[in-house]
Each structure stands twice: as structure tokens, then as C-alpha cells.
Design an enzyme around this catalytic site. Sequence first.
Site, PDB file in Angstrom:
ATOM      1  N   SER A  13     -86.705 -50.533 -14.855  1.00 32.56           N
ATOM      2  CA  SER A  13     -86.826 -49.050 -15.142  1.00 32.56           C
ATOM      3  C   SER A  13     -85.988 -48.195 -16.510  1.00 32.56           C
ATOM      4  CB  SER A  13     -86.151 -48.351 -13.568  1.00 32.56           C
ATOM      5  OG  SER A  13     -85.500 -48.608 -13.534  1.00 32.56           O
ATOM      6  N   SER A  14     -85.027 -49.135 -16.606  1.00 27.64           N
ATOM      7  CA  SER A  14     -84.088 -48.760 -17.647  1.00 27.64           C
ATOM      8  C   SER A  14     -83.421 -49.259 -18.544  1.00 27.64           C
ATOM      9  CB  SER A  14     -83.012 -47.540 -17.275  1.00 27.64           C
ATOM     10  OG  SER A  14     -82.268 -47.922 -16.105  1.00 27.64           O
ATOM     11  N   ASP A 238     -79.853 -61.119 -15.299  1.00 27.45           N
ATOM     12  CA  ASP A 238     -79.196 -59.849 -14.695  1.00 27.45           C
ATOM     13  C   ASP A 238     -78.112 -60.161 -13.247  1.00 27.45           C
ATOM     14  OD1 ASP A 238     -81.568 -59.608 -13.489  1.00 27.45           O
ATOM     15  OD2 ASP A 238     -81.989 -57.863 -14.169  1.00 27.45           O
ATOM     16  N   THR A 239     -78.902 -61.192 -11.880  1.00 24.29           N
ATOM     17  CA  THR A 239     -77.996 -60.961 -11.773  1.00 24.29           C
ATOM     18  C   THR A 239     -76.887 -61.993 -11.303  1.00 24.29           C
ATOM     19  OG1 THR A 239     -79.770 -60.428 -10.304  1.00 24.29           O
ATOM     20  CG2 THR A 239     -78.424 -61.602  -8.855  1.00 24.29           C
ATOM     21  N   THR A 259     -82.802 -53.304  -7.950  1.00 24.72           N
ATOM     22  CA  THR A 259     -84.421 -52.318  -8.124  1.00 24.72           C
ATOM     23  C   THR A 259     -84.420 -53.473  -6.972  1.00 24.72           C
ATOM     24  OG1 THR A 259     -84.969 -51.850 -10.702  1.00 24.72           O
ATOM     25  CG2 THR A 259     -86.550 -52.757  -9.604  1.00 24.72           C
TER      26      THR A 259
END
Length: 470
Positions: A13-14, A238-239, A259
Site C-alpha cells: 500500500s505504500s 521485506d520479511t 499487510t
Amino acid sequence: MNKYVLAVDIGASSGRLMLGSIHEGKLVLDELHRFSNSIVKKGQYYCWDLHKLFVEIKQGIKKCQDVQVRPESIGIDTWAVDFVLLDENGNLLTEAVSYRDDRTDGVMEEVFQKIIKERIYLETGIQFQKFNTIYQLCALKKSNPESLDKADKFLMVPDYFHYLLTGKAVNEYTNATSTQLVNAFTKKWDKQLLDAVSIKPEMFQDIKMPGTILGDVKEELAEEFGFNLKVVLPATHDTASAVISVPEHDETIYISSGTWSLIGVENKFPICVTKALDYNFTNEGGIDYRFRFLKNIMGLWMIQEVRRNYDNEYSFADFVELAKAAKNFQSIVNVNDDRFLNPDNMIIAIQNYCAETNQEIPVTPGEVAKCVYDSLVECYVAAIDEIEEIFEKKFTKINIIGGGCQNELLNQLIADATKKQVFAGPVEATAVGNIVSQLIALGEIKDVHEARKLIKHSFDVKGYEAAQPI
């Protein structure tokens, strides 16, 4: 003089660019640029707008001049599994179709006709999800085989951005493992598996580890930015970056809350036993060839969509307060039901599930939010029970990292339901992990162990236990 590095962290989302440096023995972060991200319909597919995202990345880099900082390096992390194909001239052959697109419906089951499920798991250790890259590639082979025939390079989303910056094509390890095409033991592309699904191995690039220095940005980009900087691979999944920042490292279950909710433990070797397969746990690659043994759970995406369906009338903090007021509402949904992956309307999807399961239907915003939070907690508890069964031990601590750790109601519900100590923080876990990976590569931090000590010293972590905060 402090060395600065620039972390680009892009989620569903961003996205944001964060400057990081070590100042007076603490890691310091400064947000430089923030922008929105969402999937868009291109033809018949839901896709990511990579051109727009790269424009935002460049805009953020240029803002370094405004704050009179010249970072030493930059590294980019994003979500997993999605990719593009490039021809021999470096031109895009495909859009970056989102994992939320339905093109992979039924494809996983078709793959099991070519190679048995158990063999895939024993070789890759990766959780079965219909949107894994292997099934996306097989879907593409059915709909557009020409693009695969012409493909010279397979690049995952952050690999592609690094390629645009440097002209160098590599596949970074932590994200590559999420494809379900990397052998968990050799750490290389599994050619037997690729052969079984008739995907040519030549388009895949060399797998490089977090901390690899790719080199300088292209000369024309250095001129555009007004300065040169190195490109350093962080843990581009990212995780994987977020898990680096877990300060309570020993004997803790982590929940990377955003998310998606990723719940698991860090391990030194893959666990590919039958029980892990039955419970659908994954062994994703981490820094220093560590493994993130975890389960992928639908996360705060649900409340993000609920907020959108209410035309952003309520903030996330509002939903917490509304949920508290709806404390007597008790309906639960299975958050991992495919209907919640990308519904036209999340509120209606939740209401329909409750109706189909003969539960009270949430009507007010508070009831909908309470249903989401309680449902997430129930799924967390089930996953924790499975982790403890597989490891044949009890864990006493849970560390929640990422933006979702700011939800104090959810943190308390987790503590109440598990009867374990819950630690919340750091909030900017992914950016922190990205930054320390670069600082290790630049010789500013010795290793991951030292990085975690620095992180623990640098950021506030709030504790919770059943019934009341610690």
C-alpha cells in the site's frame, strides 16, 4: 563523520525511503520520502506500476540534496513472489502481475500432476500458496508462452529496481527462495524442478546474498541525482529484512505484522518434515543462510480494505477504539480463506462468511474490526501451537515487529490468548533490517549479532502480558 545509507522499503500500500546512520551508539532513522502503492488493472490482470514506483524511488533519492546528505549506498526491499521477464536487450516482456491476481487459480493442482507435492516441499521447503512464483510462471506459460521463450532474464521486483539502478542483473537469495524454485539445501535454482514444469533455467540469474555490493549507480543516474552511491543488496524480501531487526532474538516466536502476518522462528537449517508440510509451514531464506521457519497468514490487509470500503472515513486508531466498544461481538472468520485475498468488498466478504457459518453478522464498523482482530488472533494461536508441536518445546516470548505492532489492542489480545510475554517493536522493522544489512556490507557493523544488539539499544520495545501491560 557519520555514514548514511538509504533504505527503500516498498509494501503493498505504500513505499518510503529512509536514511539510516549510527549516531552516538544508536541507530537513527529519518524518513525522507513516502508514496502510495496499489495494484492497477492492466488488460485482464492486476499489476504493479513499476514505472511509477521507480520514478518515486528516484524522487526520494534526489531529496538527499534537500537535507544535505550524501548516502554511501542504497538498497531496495519489497514483497515476495512477483517478477518481470526481460528480453536480451533488457526490455520488459511482461507486466509485474500481482500475486493477488486470480491467474493462478487451479494452477498449483495442475503442477502436482507433473511433480508430486511432497517432492516439491522436500526440495524447497516452501509453503504451498497458489500465488507462489512457480505457479505464476506456469500460468504465464499457458497464457503467453512466447514471453517465456524470449525471456533472457527473470528478475523479481527488487531485483528489477536494482537492475535499473546499476544495469546488473542478479537474483537476491531471500526473495529467490519465495519462488518455490530454489533448493533449500544447495541454495541454488532447482533445475530438476524447473525441468518438471518445463521452465527454462537459463533465464534465472546468479543468486547473491544480502550484503553483496553490486556497484555504483549508472553514470547518467549519478548525474541526475547530483551524487554517486553504491547499490548494496539488503535482504530484498521485506520479511527477511524485518526479521533481522527482531531484538529478542533467542527463544522467541516473531510476528512480522503488516499487510501480511508472518509468524515463525529463525532457524539454522530447513525443517522439511511431514508435519511441517501438513501444517503448511515455509522455510524461507534469511541473512547468512539462516531460515525463516514461518507461516504466512492474511494480516492487516483485511482492515486496510475495510477502511477503504468505508471510504477512509475511519483511521486505523479509530477502528481500535470502535473494536473495543464492540467487545461483546464474537464472530470469527478464517482469515486465510481465498475469498479475502482480493475481494471486491472486504466488508461484504466478511459478512457473507459469517452468514454461511451461521454466526452473528457484523454490521457496525466496530463489529467488523473486532471480527478481523479476533480472527487474526485465533489464527496466530493455532500457528503457535503448531510451531511448538513441531519443535517439541514451549516458547515463552512473542516479538511483534513492523507497523502492525502499533496496534495495542491486537498486542494485548495476543498476550491474553497465548498467555505469553509479548514484545512490540521496532515499528520500522523492515527499514531497520535493510539499513543494517548495508552497514554490515560497508564495514560499519561487524555482523548480524552486533546489529541486533545495536537495534535493541536503539529502539523502544513495549511489553505486554495477559491482562495488563508489563
